[in-house]
Write a protein that holds these residues in place. Structure first.
Motif, PDB file in Angstrom:
ATOM      1  N   GLY A   1       1.349 -12.439  -4.714  1.00  0.00           N
ATOM      2  CA  GLY A   1       2.059 -11.212  -4.378  1.00  0.00           C
ATOM      3  C   GLY A   1       1.223 -10.193  -3.648  1.00  0.00           C
ATOM      4  N   ASN A   2       0.045 -10.594  -3.191  1.00  0.00           N
ATOM      5  CA  ASN A   2      -0.823  -9.683  -2.464  1.00  0.00           C
ATOM      6  C   ASN A   2      -0.637  -9.858  -0.953  1.00  0.00           C
ATOM      7  OD1 ASN A   2      -2.134  -8.744  -4.865  1.00  0.00           O
ATOM      8  ND2 ASN A   2      -3.300 -10.662  -4.892  1.00  0.00           N
ATOM      9  N   PRO A   3      -0.698  -8.764  -0.198  1.00  0.00           N
ATOM     10  CA  PRO A   3      -0.559  -8.874   1.256  1.00  0.00           C
ATOM     11  C   PRO A   3      -1.707  -9.648   1.873  1.00  0.00           C
ATOM     12  CG  PRO A   3      -0.209  -6.600   0.511  1.00  0.00           C
ATOM     13  CD  PRO A   3      -0.780  -7.357  -0.650  1.00  0.00           C
ATOM     14  N   ILE A   4      -1.381 -10.505   2.834  1.00  0.00           N
ATOM     15  CA  ILE A   4      -2.411 -11.155   3.646  1.00  0.00           C
ATOM     16  C   ILE A   4      -2.739 -10.180   4.766  1.00  0.00           C
ATOM     17  CG2 ILE A   4      -2.930 -13.108   5.167  1.00  0.00           C
ATOM     18  CD1 ILE A   4      -0.914 -14.743   3.545  1.00  0.00           C
ATOM     19  N   LYS A   5      -3.926  -9.647   4.750  1.00  0.00           N
ATOM     20  CA  LYS A   5      -4.281  -8.600   5.697  1.00  0.00           C
ATOM     21  C   LYS A   5      -4.114  -9.081   7.140  1.00  0.00           C
ATOM     22  CE  LYS A   5      -7.448  -5.937   2.780  1.00  0.00           C
ATOM     23  NZ  LYS A   5      -8.803  -5.350   2.662  1.00  0.00           N
ATOM     24  N   GLY A   6      -3.503  -8.210   7.923  1.00  0.00           N
ATOM     25  CA  GLY A   6      -3.344  -8.496   9.340  1.00  0.00           C
ATOM     26  C   GLY A   6      -2.131  -9.331   9.696  1.00  0.00           C
TER      27      GLY A   6
END
Length: 589
Positions: free
Chosen positions: A545-550
């Motif tokens: 549930g964490n954003p994949i940066k970029g």
């Protein structure tokens, strides 16, 4: 006799010219122009081919009605290929097959009429124009449908340097070949037509219910609350022309709320988005296939590895973000079978051939979470020969009825697409007939808008126009006695306003008067509801549930909005709304 003498005289004159101005092969060195005709997707394509001796020197379009966006590479790139090879025996442009075939047929017709034997040209190595192997941008958008253009426009207007890369030879994706209708509660056309009672809440509830409440409520709420603003942005900023006196009520909706672009297709939407993007100096590269996402040692997405013109490896480095807007996987049979074996080779697809799930696959390899992948939707009324969506049959939203081979109704015509499709597949032969009359067509205006499809269906004997029900039924061997009884009931229900059989939510329309139209149709794979998990900022999330940066995404390759089934008219609202959010979010980085 006079007419025959004229042809003979012309032939003799031509022979004299050839004899007097011949080359070593007995053919003229003088320039001559001959017209040719070929059948395109939207009618005849007429060209004027200019010859000089044994060579084709020029090709000009004299008349055509093809899709403006799809035909662009045909009339440009295919022309150049023909001239360089001095032959019309060349490959078609991918994604524009029907137009390419019509164009080539027209050129070949002119060649045959000319009587010229074209000189053989020594085959030369294929020349591909090159671009820089490494390109630097703030934002890289992958995919050029409505979501991709919306994201690129918003990011560019925020001051970012943006590129759109598209694997097909033309921009547009499924948006281009769609009907282009867009749901927006409380819109300006509703007000003009006196349609009251619609609201953001009603639209939200319809969309949630339409997807069996499997869509993320938070994301559907964003869709509903921003729908009208997205439509106004298209109208006011992008200059998309919508009809000001007509709306559609797609299946599963409580109100007529779908705006209709001029021409009743997505060509109006894409052509205006492309024009807007070009005016802002957004770079657009077609024939550029994204192969892999580039990540740094911390997992941040920093660019895209791609292949230009099927030959040149290119890296697009993204200082701030990559936005994936590559669509679903409706045209990828193997991927469909992987997630839902029901949708195998038996089903054709309404989608472009480029709708193969590339963005989903790339993002998953980069750690993205997937959801709802088994949810695949068919469009109930598609061409039995090609699988292409029938836009002519949009009369269903204004009173056309569905009947089976036995001449009986079997489902509410404004039900959800999945419900109608399943009902059709349960009928004799797994197909349906859609029936309407001129009164309904006058409301829906689809015959005028889709004259090319009308003529194609007539030619292929998939549609009949008849003065009487008996004549119409006879054409398709439908049980005429049952059909008459069905129409009598429909007429009675139209008069009373109460459809006792299927409770038609839009109200049935009288079919007392002919002429009648009956069209044969089947369900065809249309939309894949599953895909990447995104949040309210369109950030792509991983399994935790964490954003994949970029990495950002919008449109059909996301899986959290439509639930188990997408209601008609929701795709354009979805891609514009979340495409713009992706552009605005990355524009602030």
């Amino acid at each position: 006799m006079k007419k025959k003498f004229g042809k003979v005289a012309i032939a003799l004159a031509t022979l004299l010219v050839i004899a007097g101005c011949g080359n070593s092969n007995g053919q003229s060195n003088e320039s001559k122009t001959v017209e040719g005709t070929g059948a395109g997707k939207h009618g005849d394509i007429k060209v004027a081919v200019t010859f000089a001796g044994e060579k084709i020197k020029d090709i000009k379009i004299k008349d055509q009605k093809e899709n403006e966006v799809l035909s662009e590479p045909v009339y440009k790139e295919l022309k150049n290929t023909i001239l360089s090879q001095n032959s019309a025996d060349v490959d078609v442009i991918s994604g524009s097959t029907a137009t390419s075939e019509g164009y080539l047929a027209a050129v070949k017709d002119a060649i045959e009429k000319s009587g010229i034997t074209l000189a053989a040209v020594k085959a030369s190595a294929k020349k591909t124009d090159k671009i820089a192997d490494k390109q630097e941008y703030d934002v890289v958008v992958v995919g050029s449908g409505g979501a991709g253009f919306s994201a690129a426009i918003e990011a560019q207007e925020a001051g970012k340097k943006v590129v759109i890369i598209e694997k097909m030879p033309t921009v547009g994706g499924n948006t281009l070949i769609s009907g282009g209708e867009m749901n927006a509660p409380g819109n300006w056309v509703q007000k003009k037509l006196g349609i009251k009672g619609d609201s953001v809440e009603s639209y939200y509830e319809d969309t949630m219910k339409g997807g069996d409440n499997l869509g993320d409520p938070k994301m559907v709420r964003i869709l509903a609350e921003n729908a009208l603003n997205s439509a106004e942005w298209l109208k006011d900023e992008v200059k998309v022309d919508f009809l000001d006196d007509q709306l559609f009520q797609f299946g599963g909706h409580s109100y007529k709320r779908a705006l209709i672009p001029v021409g009743h297709t997505g060509q109006e939407v894409i052509s205006k988005l492309k024009k807007k993007a070009e005016s802002l100096k957004v770079d657009i590269l077609v024939d550029t296939k994204a192969d892999e996402l580039i990540q740094d040692d911390k997992g941040k997405v920093t660019g895209v590895k791609a292949t230009y013109k099927e030959e040149q490896p290119v890296e697009f480095h993204a200082k701030d973000a990559v936005v994936l807007t590559t669509g679903g996987f409706g045209s990828n049979v193997e991927m469909r079978k992987e997630y839902n074996p029901e949708y195998d080779e038996r089903y054709m697809s309404t989608d472009t051939e480029g709708t193969t799930g590339d963005g989903i696959v790339m993002a998953e390899k980069a750690g993205a979470a997937l959801t709802n992948m088994e949810s695949i939707q068919t469009y109930p009324v598609a061409n039995p020969k090609t699988g292409v969506i029938s836009l002519l049959a949009d009369t269903r939203f204004d009173g056309a009825i569905l009947i089976n081979q036995e001449g009986q109704r079997f489902v509410e015509e404004l039900e959800r697409r999945d419900v109608i499709s399943k009902a059709i597949l349960a009928q004799t032969g797994g197909y349906t007939y859609q029936l309407w009359n001129d009164d309904i067509d006058a409301i829906s205006k689809t015959k005028e808008a889709h004259e090319d499809e009308y003529n194609e269906l007539i030619k292929d004997k998939l549609l009949v126009k008849a003065d009487t029900l008996e004549e119409a039924a006879d054409f398709f061997d439908i049980n005429v006695a049952n059909l008459k009884k069905t129409i009598e009931k429909v007429n009675a229900y139209a008069k009373s306003g109460d459809d006792k059989d299927f409770h038609h939510r839009g109200g049935l329309v009288s079919l007392e008067k002919g002429p009648y139209y009956i069209e044969k149709a089947i369900p065809s794979v249309h939309h894949t509801m599953g895909g990447l998990v995104i949040n309210e900022n369109t950030e792509v999330l991983d399994a935790k549930g964490n954003p994949i940066k970029g990495l950002y995404a919008a449109g059909e390759l996301t899986g959290v909005i439509q639930g188990s089934n997408r209601l008609g008219g929701n795709a354009i609202t979805d891609i514009i709304t979340f495409g713009r959010i992706a552009g605005k979010t990355t524009g602030e980085l």
